[in-house]
Design a protein around this motif. Structure first.
Motif, PDB file in Angstrom:
ATOM      1  N   GLY A   1      96.061 -68.439  18.221  1.00 25.15           N
ATOM      2  CA  GLY A   1      95.569 -69.560  17.415  1.00 25.15           C
ATOM      3  C   GLY A   1      95.348 -69.159  15.969  1.00 25.15           C
ATOM      4  O   GLY A   1      95.228 -67.984  15.637  1.00 25.15           O
ATOM      5  N   ASP A   2      95.313 -70.168  15.114  1.00 26.89           N
ATOM      6  CA  ASP A   2      95.019 -69.976  13.698  1.00 26.89           C
ATOM      7  C   ASP A   2      94.004 -71.056  13.333  1.00 26.89           C
ATOM      8  O   ASP A   2      94.363 -72.245  13.395  1.00 26.89           O
ATOM      9  CB  ASP A   2      96.312 -70.130  12.895  1.00 26.89           C
ATOM     10  CG  ASP A   2      96.138 -69.799  11.423  1.00 26.89           C
ATOM     11  OD1 ASP A   2      94.994 -69.844  10.940  1.00 26.89           O
ATOM     12  OD2 ASP A   2      97.156 -69.525  10.752  1.00 26.89           O
ATOM     13  N   PRO A   3      92.745 -70.785  13.074  1.00 25.74           N
ATOM     14  CA  PRO A   3      92.153 -69.513  12.643  1.00 25.74           C
ATOM     15  C   PRO A   3      91.524 -68.633  13.733  1.00 25.74           C
ATOM     16  O   PRO A   3      90.821 -67.679  13.399  1.00 25.74           O
ATOM     17  CB  PRO A   3      91.052 -69.987  11.689  1.00 25.74           C
ATOM     18  CG  PRO A   3      90.543 -71.239  12.342  1.00 25.74           C
ATOM     19  CD  PRO A   3      91.772 -71.890  12.952  1.00 25.74           C
ATOM     20  N   GLU A   4      91.778 -68.921  15.026  1.00 30.68           N
ATOM     21  CA  GLU A   4      91.127 -68.110  16.060  1.00 30.68           C
ATOM     22  C   GLU A   4      91.446 -66.615  15.922  1.00 30.68           C
ATOM     23  O   GLU A   4      90.584 -65.764  16.127  1.00 30.68           O
ATOM     24  CB  GLU A   4      91.570 -68.589  17.455  1.00 30.68           C
ATOM     25  CG  GLU A   4      90.959 -69.915  17.877  1.00 30.68           C
ATOM     26  CD  GLU A   4      91.817 -71.107  17.512  1.00 30.68           C
ATOM     27  OE1 GLU A   4      92.612 -71.020  16.554  1.00 30.68           O
ATOM     28  OE2 GLU A   4      91.692 -72.147  18.192  1.00 30.68           O
TER      29      GLU A   4
ATOM     30  N   TYR B   1      97.628 -69.640  25.166  1.00 37.76           N
ATOM     31  CA  TYR B   1      96.390 -70.140  24.555  1.00 37.76           C
ATOM     32  C   TYR B   1      96.019 -71.400  25.310  1.00 37.76           C
ATOM     33  O   TYR B   1      96.783 -72.364  25.324  1.00 37.76           O
ATOM     34  CB  TYR B   1      96.676 -70.405  23.084  1.00 37.76           C
ATOM     35  CG  TYR B   1      95.727 -71.266  22.263  1.00 37.76           C
ATOM     36  CD1 TYR B   1      95.036 -72.367  22.771  1.00 37.76           C
ATOM     37  CD2 TYR B   1      95.556 -70.986  20.915  1.00 37.76           C
ATOM     38  CE1 TYR B   1      94.200 -73.135  21.980  1.00 37.76           C
ATOM     39  CE2 TYR B   1      94.725 -71.758  20.104  1.00 37.76           C
ATOM     40  CZ  TYR B   1      94.058 -72.828  20.658  1.00 37.76           C
ATOM     41  OH  TYR B   1      93.250 -73.606  19.868  1.00 37.76           O
TER      42      TYR B   1
ATOM     43  N   GLY C   1      94.573 -78.268  11.201  1.00 35.90           N
ATOM     44  CA  GLY C   1      94.975 -77.078  11.964  1.00 35.90           C
ATOM     45  C   GLY C   1      93.778 -76.239  12.367  1.00 35.90           C
ATOM     46  O   GLY C   1      93.875 -75.372  13.230  1.00 35.90           O
TER      47      GLY C   1
ATOM     48  N   ARG D   1     101.073 -69.196  21.745  1.00 36.81           N
ATOM     49  CA  ARG D   1     100.911 -68.181  20.698  1.00 36.81           C
ATOM     50  C   ARG D   1      99.436 -68.012  20.413  1.00 36.81           C
ATOM     51  O   ARG D   1      98.604 -68.743  20.937  1.00 36.81           O
ATOM     52  CB  ARG D   1     101.603 -68.699  19.438  1.00 36.81           C
ATOM     53  CG  ARG D   1     101.118 -70.153  19.258  1.00 36.81           C
ATOM     54  CD  ARG D   1     101.232 -70.785  17.971  1.00 36.81           C
ATOM     55  NE  ARG D   1     100.747 -72.150  18.081  1.00 36.81           N
ATOM     56  CZ  ARG D   1      99.508 -72.547  17.827  1.00 36.81           C
ATOM     57  NH1 ARG D   1      98.603 -71.676  17.407  1.00 36.81           N
ATOM     58  NH2 ARG D   1      99.141 -73.801  17.972  1.00 36.81           N
TER      59      ARG D   1
ATOM     60  N   GLU E   1      94.941 -78.629  25.890  1.00 37.81           N
ATOM     61  CA  GLU E   1      96.321 -78.299  25.506  1.00 37.81           C
ATOM     62  C   GLU E   1      96.597 -76.843  25.816  1.00 37.81           C
ATOM     63  O   GLU E   1      95.686 -76.023  25.906  1.00 37.81           O
ATOM     64  CB  GLU E   1      96.533 -78.524  24.008  1.00 37.81           C
ATOM     65  CG  GLU E   1      95.669 -77.603  23.156  1.00 37.81           C
ATOM     66  CD  GLU E   1      96.059 -77.530  21.695  1.00 37.81           C
ATOM     67  OE1 GLU E   1      97.177 -77.915  21.347  1.00 37.81           O
ATOM     68  OE2 GLU E   1      95.241 -77.053  20.902  1.00 37.81           O
TER      69      GLU E   1
ATOM     70  N   ASN F   1      98.912 -73.706  24.138  1.00 41.70           N
ATOM     71  CA  ASN F   1      99.765 -73.258  23.034  1.00 41.70           C
ATOM     72  C   ASN F   1     100.452 -71.980  23.475  1.00 41.70           C
ATOM     73  O   ASN F   1      99.983 -71.275  24.370  1.00 41.70           O
ATOM     74  CB  ASN F   1      98.932 -73.015  21.765  1.00 41.70           C
ATOM     75  CG  ASN F   1      98.400 -74.317  21.192  1.00 41.70           C
ATOM     76  OD1 ASN F   1      99.073 -75.341  21.238  1.00 41.70           O
ATOM     77  ND2 ASN F   1      97.188 -74.288  20.683  1.00 41.70           N
TER      78      ASN F   1
ATOM     79  N   LYS G   1      88.160 -78.364  14.443  1.00 43.00           N
ATOM     80  CA  LYS G   1      89.426 -79.023  14.068  1.00 43.00           C
ATOM     81  C   LYS G   1      89.236 -80.066  12.978  1.00 43.00           C
ATOM     82  O   LYS G   1      90.155 -80.348  12.225  1.00 43.00           O
ATOM     83  CB  LYS G   1      90.035 -79.732  15.281  1.00 43.00           C
ATOM     84  CG  LYS G   1      90.070 -78.867  16.513  1.00 43.00           C
ATOM     85  CD  LYS G   1      91.456 -78.512  16.935  1.00 43.00           C
ATOM     86  CE  LYS G   1      91.391 -77.667  18.183  1.00 43.00           C
ATOM     87  NZ  LYS G   1      92.537 -76.892  18.467  1.00 43.00           N
TER      88      LYS G   1
ATOM     89  N   ASP H   1      87.007 -73.253  17.736  1.00 48.38           N
ATOM     90  CA  ASP H   1      87.620 -73.734  16.495  1.00 48.38           C
ATOM     91  C   ASP H   1      86.878 -74.986  16.028  1.00 48.38           C
ATOM     92  O   ASP H   1      86.158 -75.606  16.807  1.00 48.38           O
ATOM     93  CB  ASP H   1      89.090 -74.072  16.827  1.00 48.38           C
ATOM     94  CG  ASP H   1      89.925 -74.385  15.605  1.00 48.38           C
ATOM     95  OD1 ASP H   1      89.478 -74.143  14.470  1.00 48.38           O
ATOM     96  OD2 ASP H   1      91.066 -74.884  15.790  1.00 48.38           O
TER      97      ASP H   1
HETATM   98  N1  GLY Z   1      93.525 -73.645  15.742  1.00 47.91           N
HETATM   99  C1  GLY Z   1      94.308 -74.357  16.651  1.00 47.91           C
HETATM  100  C2  GLY Z   1      95.651 -73.803  16.874  1.00 47.91           C
HETATM  101  O1  GLY Z   1      95.974 -72.705  16.472  1.00 47.91           O
HETATM  102  O2  GLY Z   1      96.461 -74.478  17.500  1.00 47.91           O
END
Ligand code: GLY
Ligand code: AMP
Length: 428
Positions: free
Chosen positions: A290-293, A269, A226, A288, A284, A286, A214, A212
């Motif tokens: 990722g966005d934009p992954e 994630y 994001g 769920r 980190e 997550n 950032k 990504d």
């Molecule tokens: N692109 C980082 C996220 O989805 O947290």
């Protein structure tokens, strides 16, 4: 299969696109969706965090599988709610979603499981936090523990900046409740990758690895966002590194979550910082995709996504997900002027009718007015994904299509994948 996707961003458009590509006959709903998902699914005008109305809609439409995109409904217990009503859901419980929703919790899990991560401490009071800052070497990273849409981590080159960030979060409440607890941690050097692991709580199946971008501006300058774009595959994510990530990060985290009686299922994630010695340090977790992954990796998946989500949702274990062995993918995000603080809304958008082969435009912050005109309705507006046999070709196609899309105030980075490009050309 009657499938409901919860969310309304680029990630959810890409999910709808991938589900329909795997099964052209699938019955798809998306809540709330966007003008992009409207071409593939029936949009339901229900906010992604309106648990009552989503549960009613799942009931009314006889949904077989619900896939939850964003972290907020997961942290608020949407998956628990639907499961309690006997529905198959892809996404973790509220308790397991704490891996993302509380960085303090997440660091505690990592410490218990011996997972490589930056040395850190958690604080709720200003004074002890300032004393900690005083005793530790620069740079430091000060993070709001709660959910902050990717904007809650402040990288502080000096102690003075770290102290200011501590005062802002704990003293002035700049991040509200999310910043009432802060995590202060050491700065990690290296290259960041996003590892998305589909998991039933025990086993993992990895999606293609991506990187990504950032920061808002070219050259990785400007504020954290994001995410302004991504590419896949990433050369640093060698099979040996991914094996380490599996053994030293993903499986221990899942085991620790089981030990705490809050097994994690869905997508784990892991944002990893890979150092010069090839150690995958966790930046980190997550809970769920990722966005934009998602927008960059799903076009590389050649089969098994729906089946894999379905099996995890029904507790039948993880299934293999096939990927295209050779292709590369690049996603460029088109944002609106003022993003991430105060994006401008309302500009009319024009997208070329004929897109080059291998190019997809996934919608995020768009809306269609009663006049039928597509307009800017969010900070991140569109995602241009290009898939091609080489990284260089995918990068060129994504950038050129991003240039050919027009709206007043369009902001995008022309350097998505610059690290990979530098590796390929040998130039710095
Ligand atoms: N692109 C980082 C996220 O989805 O947290
Ligand atoms: P987070 O919200 O924890 O994902 O942090 C957002 C971004 O800040 C990460 O993707 C990194 O680019 C950067 N970051 C966070 N923590 C660290 C750290 N300990 N060392 C270096 N960079 C970090």
């Amino acid at each position: 299969m009657r499938l409901l996707v919860v969310g309304g961003g680029g990630r959810e458009h890409a999910l709808c696109w991938a589900f329909r590509r795997e099964d052209p006959g699938v019955d798809l709903w998306c809540a709330p969706g966007n003008p992009g998902t409207a071409e593939l699914a029936t949009n339901l005008p229900i906010a992604a965090d309106d648990l009552d109305r989503l549960a009613d809609a799942a009931d009314m439409q006889g949904i077989d599988l619900t896939v939850i995109g964003p972290e907020v409904p997961l942290a608020r217990g949407l998956a628990d709610r639907l499961r309690a009503e006997g529905r198959a859901v892809f996404g973790p419980s509220a308790a397991a979603a704490q891996l993302e929703a509380s960085k303090a919790f997440s660091k505690d899990v990592m410490a218990s499981a011996g997972i490589p991560t930056a040395l850190s401490r958690t604080f709720r009071e200003v004074q002890p936090a300032l004393e900690y800052v005083d005793r530790h070497p620069e740079p430091l990273v000060v993070k709001a523990s709660g959910l902050a849409a990717g904007k809650g981590a402040i990288v502080c080159p000096t102690r003075a900046e770290a102290a200011a960030a501590v005062r802002a979060m704990l003293g002035d409440g700049t991040f509200g409740e999310a910043g009432a607890t802060v995590v202060i941690e050491a700065f990690l050097e290296g290259e960041e990758i996003s590892v998305l692991a589909v998991t039933d709580g025990r086993d993992v199946e990895l999606l293609p690895v991506s990187q990504d971008h950032k920061r808002l501006l070219e050259g990785d300058a400007g504020p954290n966002t994001g995410g302004m774009g991504a590419y896949s595959p990433v050369a640093v994510a060698t099979p040996a590194l991914l094996e380490r990530a599996r053994r030293e990060v993903l499986l221990p985290a899942l085991e620790e979550m089981q030990r705490r009686d809050t097994p994690f299922t869905g997508v784990l994630y892991a944002g990893l910082m890979v150092d010069g010695a090839g150690i995958p340090w966790v930046v980190e977790f997550n809970c769920r995709l990722g966005d934009p992954e998602t927008q960059v990796v799903l076009p590389l998946v050649s089969g098994g996504l729906t089946d894999s989500f379905w099996r995890v949702a029904r507790g039948e274990g993880v299934a293999p997900i096939a990927r295209h062995p050779t292709e590369a993918s690049v996603t460029t995000v088109l944002a609106s002027r003022g993003y991430p603080d105060r994006p401008e809304m309302g500009a009319a958008i024009s997208i070329p009718r004929q897109l080059p082969a291998g190019v997809m435009v996934f919608h995020a912050g768009t809306a269609r007015g009663s006049d039928g005109v597509l307009r800017v309705a969010g900070g991140r507006v569109l995602n241009v994904t290009a898939v091609a046999p080489t990284f260089v070709e995918a990068q060129r196609l994504s950038r050129e299509t991003a240039e050919a899309i027009h709206f007043e105030g369009k902001v995008f980075r022309r350097d998505i994948g610059w690290r990979e490009a530098a590796r390929l050309t040998g130039l710095p």
